[in-house]
Design an enzyme around this catalytic site. Structure first.
Site, PDB file in Angstrom:
ATOM      1  CB  THR A 167      -2.407   2.231   6.766  1.00  0.00           C
ATOM      2  OG1 THR A 167      -3.149   0.966   6.063  1.00  0.00           O
ATOM      3  CG2 THR A 167      -2.633   2.213   8.304  1.00  0.00           C
ATOM      4  CG  ASP A 168      -1.234   3.953   0.219  1.00  0.00           C
ATOM      5  OD1 ASP A 168      -2.013   3.607  -0.361  1.00  0.00           O
ATOM      6  OD2 ASP A 168      -0.080   4.379  -0.458  1.00  0.00           O
ATOM      7  N   GLY A 169      -2.439   1.023   1.370  1.00  0.00           N
ATOM      8  CA  GLY A 169      -2.878  -0.243   1.175  1.00  0.00           C
ATOM      9  C   GLY A 169      -1.668  -1.276   1.973  1.00  0.00           C
ATOM     10  CG  LEU A 170      -1.782  -2.143   5.800  1.00  0.00           C
ATOM     11  CD1 LEU A 170      -2.477  -2.581   7.089  1.00  0.00           C
ATOM     12  CD2 LEU A 170      -0.458  -1.395   5.794  1.00  0.00           C
TER      13      LEU A 170
END
Length: 434
Positions: free
Chosen positions: A154-157
């Site tokens: 994932t991209d940064g959460l």
């Protein structure tokens, strides 16, 4: 391929085994505020071809390639660091444009993909669910229709596009349920703890099934084995320190890429190059760096340095200094790395309407739209040292400008445009590679 190999070698040497690159977003929207020059351009075939070669080179050197931001962040108007943008494309358009580079990279053996925090109302399960959390996007399209069985990160959460609606912990659970393998938490210890606890609790209470966890663990372990990460031998620290700033072949590759990217977009009245035989005095406004250093050594150049990110007071001071220096100048060369410099350039041009201006963009090629009256316009697509050096030698007439626009500039120039540079001499400092 050579660029990917060079970067892979250097990353491996200093101990990195994953690189969150390349960006495979097709920058089809000139008003996109976040992708910009990270994209290879506005056409899917260009992005896919260059991205796939980069993937091959990087992975050949043992560094995991992570293509981003799936399924494509290039057609948005917002920045997912601060809010969740939406893309209203339908599935047919998505496969035709946004997904095409990812398909090319997958066919080239791509190891991993990073998801985008963008809503796809015509594709996801609900209008506001981001691709990162959408089973329709990750499991059905990426896994099912594109046949990708690599690792999905994932991209940064912690990005606001996720946090404002879901929270980092809940989003991490939803991402795994959607088919992602590795939730990414970049910045704060508090958020990392939140995600860790949410995932542990979800695994314990069955929200995330054992089978779903095993799928992800298997993909991660399979990739580690593929890239030899269980038998890694790191270069000792002293050797890394000795070599980190000296790799002549990679320097040559970087210099060649930078040199061949320089694009002469406009050159009314053949303002460029800045040959001393034509110009008694040229005023150059530039941030500190290689370009400013080279220009400062030219005896027909009066250099005005400005900060990389100037405050309001420094912007005003810089504008005054340029206007004062340019009262008896034959021409101006004004460099922009960001929108602050563009604003300064607009004010300078308004105060000096009769002085010819060459505008150099070290960032977005779209900056021309803000100052359309300039006589000459040059794009480097980068502010890194090698790009600045290439730009300096080019505007001084010591190397040719052979690049082409990888995007169209609406209302001005088409994709692939360049002005034929016919009058450059031999490079003074040619960083060549055969």
């Amino acid at each position: 391929d050579v660029a990917g190999q060079g970067l892979g070698i250097d990353l491996n040497r200093i101990g990195f085994n994953v690189n969150l690159a390349p960006v495979l977003d097709v920058n089809s929207n000139p008003r996109n505020p976040v992708i910009g020059v990270r994209s290879y351009g506005e056409r899917a075939d260009l992005v896919g071809t260059l991205g796939a070669w980069f993937v091959r080179g990087q992975q050949e050197m043992g560094v995991v390639g992570v293509a981003k931001h799936f399924p494509g962040h290039g057609n948005t108007f917002g920045d997912s660091h601060f809010s969740m943008p939406s893309s209203y494309v339908d599935k047919e358009r998505l496969f035709e444009l946004e997904l095409a580079p990812f398909r090319t990279a997958i066919d080239a053996g791509l190891d991993a993909i990073m998801t985008a925090h963008i809503a796809l109302p015509r594709i996801s399960e609900s209008p506001r669910i981001p691709a990162t959390l959408s089973k329709n996007v990750i499991t059905d399209i990426l896994r099912g229709e594109l046949g990708f069985d690599g690792v999905v990160i994932t991209d940064g959460l912690e990005m606001q596009g996720i946090v404002e609606r879901y929270g980092s912990g809940r989003a991490a659970v939803m991402a795994l349920q959607a088919g992602a393998d590795m939730p990414m938490v970049l910045w704060t210890a508090k958020k990392k703890e939140e995600v860790y606890r949410a995932l542990i609790n979800a695994a314990r209470d069955g929200t995330i099934s054992q089978e779903r966890l095993n799928q992800s663990v298997r993909r991660v372990l399979k990739l580690k084995k593929k890239r030899g990460l269980f038998k890694r031998q790191l270069t000792d620290y002293d050797t890394v320190v000795r070599l980190r700033n000296y790799n002549p072949i990679h320097e040559q590759v970087s210099a060649r890429i930078a040199r061949e990217a320089i694009t002469l977009v406009r050159n009314h009245g053949e303002m460029l190059p800045l040959r001393k035989v034509r110009y008694r005095k040229v005023v150059v406004m530039s941030p500190s760096g290689a370009f400013a250093n080279i220009m400062s050594k030219q005896d027909h150049v009066d250099l005005v340095k400005v900060p990389f990110v100037p405050s309001r007071s420094r912007r005003r001071a810089g504008i005054r200094r340029v206007i004062e220096a340019a009262q008896d100048a034959d021409g101006l060369v004004l460099v922009a790395v960001n929108r602050y410099h563009v604003a300064m350039i607009k004010e300078i041009i308004a105060e000096l309407p009769n002085t010819p201006v060459a505008f150099l963009s070290f960032a977005s090629p779209y900056y021309l739209s803000s100052v359309p009256s300039v006589e000459a316009y040059v794009c480097t697509y980068s502010y890194r040292r090698v790009a600045q050096e290439a730009a300096a030698w080019a505007v001084l007439g010591q190397s040719r400008m052979t690049g082409r626009l990888p995007v169209s500039i609406p209302g001005y120039y088409a994709y692939g445009h360049r002005v034929e540079d016919r009058i450059a001499g031999m490079p003074l400092k040619p960083p060549t590679i055969d």
